[in-house]
Motif scaffolding. Sequence first.
Motif, PDB file in Angstrom:
ATOM      1  N   PHE A  31     -11.202  16.976  30.118  1.00  0.00           N
ATOM      2  CA  PHE A  31     -11.017  16.821  28.679  1.00  0.00           C
ATOM      3  C   PHE A  31     -10.726  15.397  28.211  1.00  0.00           C
ATOM      4  O   PHE A  31     -10.940  15.086  27.039  1.00  0.00           O
ATOM      5  N   LEU A  32     -10.250  14.527  29.083  1.00  0.00           N
ATOM      6  CA  LEU A  32      -9.976  13.152  28.655  1.00  0.00           C
ATOM      7  C   LEU A  32     -11.227  12.439  28.141  1.00  0.00           C
ATOM      8  O   LEU A  32     -11.166  11.764  27.100  1.00  0.00           O
ATOM      9  N   PRO A  33     -12.377  12.569  28.821  1.00  0.00           N
ATOM     10  CA  PRO A  33     -13.584  11.914  28.286  1.00  0.00           C
ATOM     11  C   PRO A  33     -13.938  12.387  26.875  1.00  0.00           C
ATOM     12  O   PRO A  33     -14.399  11.592  26.048  1.00  0.00           O
ATOM     13  N   ILE A  34     -13.710  13.679  26.591  1.00  0.00           N
ATOM     14  CA  ILE A  34     -14.001  14.198  25.250  1.00  0.00           C
ATOM     15  C   ILE A  34     -13.104  13.524  24.225  1.00  0.00           C
ATOM     16  O   ILE A  34     -13.545  13.135  23.144  1.00  0.00           O
ATOM     17  N   ASN A  35     -11.829  13.364  24.570  1.00  0.00           N
ATOM     18  CA  ASN A  35     -10.889  12.718  23.655  1.00  0.00           C
ATOM     19  C   ASN A  35     -11.240  11.248  23.415  1.00  0.00           C
ATOM     20  O   ASN A  35     -10.983  10.707  22.338  1.00  0.00           O
ATOM     21  N   LEU A  36     -11.818  10.613  24.417  1.00  0.00           N
ATOM     22  CA  LEU A  36     -12.125   9.191  24.306  1.00  0.00           C
ATOM     23  C   LEU A  36     -13.387   8.917  23.490  1.00  0.00           C
ATOM     24  O   LEU A  36     -13.469   7.911  22.786  1.00  0.00           O
ATOM     25  N   ILE A  37     -14.365   9.823  23.564  1.00  0.00           N
ATOM     26  CA  ILE A  37     -15.647   9.550  22.918  1.00  0.00           C
ATOM     27  C   ILE A  37     -15.839  10.306  21.615  1.00  0.00           C
ATOM     28  O   ILE A  37     -16.766   9.994  20.855  1.00  0.00           O
ATOM     29  N   CYS A  38     -14.980  11.263  21.330  1.00  0.00           N
ATOM     30  CA  CYS A  38     -15.167  12.102  20.147  1.00  0.00           C
ATOM     31  C   CYS A  38     -14.166  11.746  19.049  1.00  0.00           C
ATOM     32  O   CYS A  38     -12.980  11.557  19.316  1.00  0.00           O
ATOM     33  N   ASN A  39     -14.656  11.670  17.819  1.00  0.00           N
ATOM     34  CA  ASN A  39     -13.796  11.408  16.671  1.00  0.00           C
ATOM     35  C   ASN A  39     -13.754  12.574  15.686  1.00  0.00           C
ATOM     36  O   ASN A  39     -13.179  12.455  14.605  1.00  0.00           O
ATOM     37  N   ASN A  40     -14.367  13.685  16.054  1.00  0.00           N
ATOM     38  CA  ASN A  40     -14.409  14.849  15.171  1.00  0.00           C
ATOM     39  C   ASN A  40     -13.076  15.582  15.230  1.00  0.00           C
ATOM     40  O   ASN A  40     -12.712  16.118  16.281  1.00  0.00           O
ATOM     41  N   PRO A  41     -12.311  15.652  14.130  1.00  0.00           N
ATOM     42  CA  PRO A  41     -10.986  16.277  14.177  1.00  0.00           C
ATOM     43  C   PRO A  41     -11.031  17.765  14.491  1.00  0.00           C
ATOM     44  O   PRO A  41     -10.101  18.294  15.097  1.00  0.00           O
ATOM     45  N   ILE A  42     -12.107  18.429  14.095  1.00  0.00           N
ATOM     46  CA  ILE A  42     -12.222  19.864  14.361  1.00  0.00           C
ATOM     47  C   ILE A  42     -12.412  20.107  15.860  1.00  0.00           C
ATOM     48  O   ILE A  42     -11.739  20.946  16.463  1.00  0.00           O
ATOM     49  N   LEU A  43     -13.317  19.364  16.464  1.00  0.00           N
ATOM     50  CA  LEU A  43     -13.557  19.494  17.904  1.00  0.00           C
ATOM     51  C   LEU A  43     -12.326  19.086  18.699  1.00  0.00           C
ATOM     52  O   LEU A  43     -11.954  19.746  19.681  1.00  0.00           O
ATOM     53  N   LEU A  44     -11.669  18.007  18.276  1.00  0.00           N
ATOM     54  CA  LEU A  44     -10.476  17.546  18.979  1.00  0.00           C
ATOM     55  C   LEU A  44      -9.345  18.563  18.889  1.00  0.00           C
ATOM     56  O   LEU A  44      -8.595  18.755  19.847  1.00  0.00           O
ATOM     57  N   ALA A  45      -9.220  19.227  17.733  1.00  0.00           N
ATOM     58  CA  ALA A  45      -8.195  20.257  17.585  1.00  0.00           C
ATOM     59  C   ALA A  45      -8.481  21.428  18.511  1.00  0.00           C
ATOM     60  O   ALA A  45      -7.576  21.971  19.159  1.00  0.00           O
ATOM     61  N   PHE A  46      -9.747  21.815  18.596  1.00  0.00           N
ATOM     62  CA  PHE A  46     -10.138  22.913  19.489  1.00  0.00           C
ATOM     63  C   PHE A  46      -9.879  22.553  20.946  1.00  0.00           C
ATOM     64  O   PHE A  46      -9.246  23.320  21.686  1.00  0.00           O
ATOM     65  N   VAL A  47     -10.352  21.385  21.351  1.00  0.00           N
ATOM     66  CA  VAL A  47     -10.207  20.945  22.743  1.00  0.00           C
ATOM     67  C   VAL A  47      -8.736  20.734  23.095  1.00  0.00           C
ATOM     68  O   VAL A  47      -8.287  21.107  24.182  1.00  0.00           O
TER      69      VAL A  47
END
Length: 233
Positions: free
Chosen positions: A123-139
């Motif tokens: 999950f760390l790579p997702i947090n580093l490359i993603c700026n979508n608050p909805i996706l980040l909240a889900f992940v």
Amino acid sequence: MDIQPSTTRAIRAQDKTTNEHKSDYPTSKSIWVHQACNTKAILFYFSLICQKPILAGLAGYIFSDLITGVYHWSIDNYGDAKTPIFGSQIEGFQGHHEKPWIITRKHIATNLYELSQIITLIFLPINLICNNPILLAFVGSLSTGVLFCQQFHAWSHTTNNKLPTIVVALQDLGVLVSRSQHAAHHHALFNSNYCIVSGIWNNFLDEIRVFEAFEKVIFFWFGVKPRSWNELT
């Protein structure tokens, strides 16, 4: 440019009149109704902004319960201590069936350290490359549920008088898997109630026999029996 005396007197007279009659106009003051309406508007605006991330976070937490159930089922029924990568966890869960109270004596760091490594890698790579608050909240919610599932599992084996009040309250509300619900997993076949975050999926999965269907498909295609079948013999 010089200001004419007559102009100065006119300005002063206007200011004096304004100050004298200012109190005659109540709408010029901020009253509680105005403040309440403004606060309501601001809260409504932020609720629109936060609504989707909050719902995404809730969905992530619910989904984390399902993931732990599928994973728990798989290592309970397939592989052994020699299985690459997962061998130690498979061995640990089989030992847990024999001595379920051991998990309650482990420090929280011990319960979480293996999962923390997996969560970080995935999950760390997702947090580093993603700026979508909805996706980040889900992940974020999903990874939190999975990370702490073993501690929630440990609490489900702990008596209420040894648990913090807030944990007991969350178990009673169904936010965390309860002692009574998880106890059903520790019957002889160990073939039900696999989910160990909130347990919200357990009844549904067991009633329609999802894992039994998976086991039959795996046996049909690969000829491998789950451990729960061997418990019957």
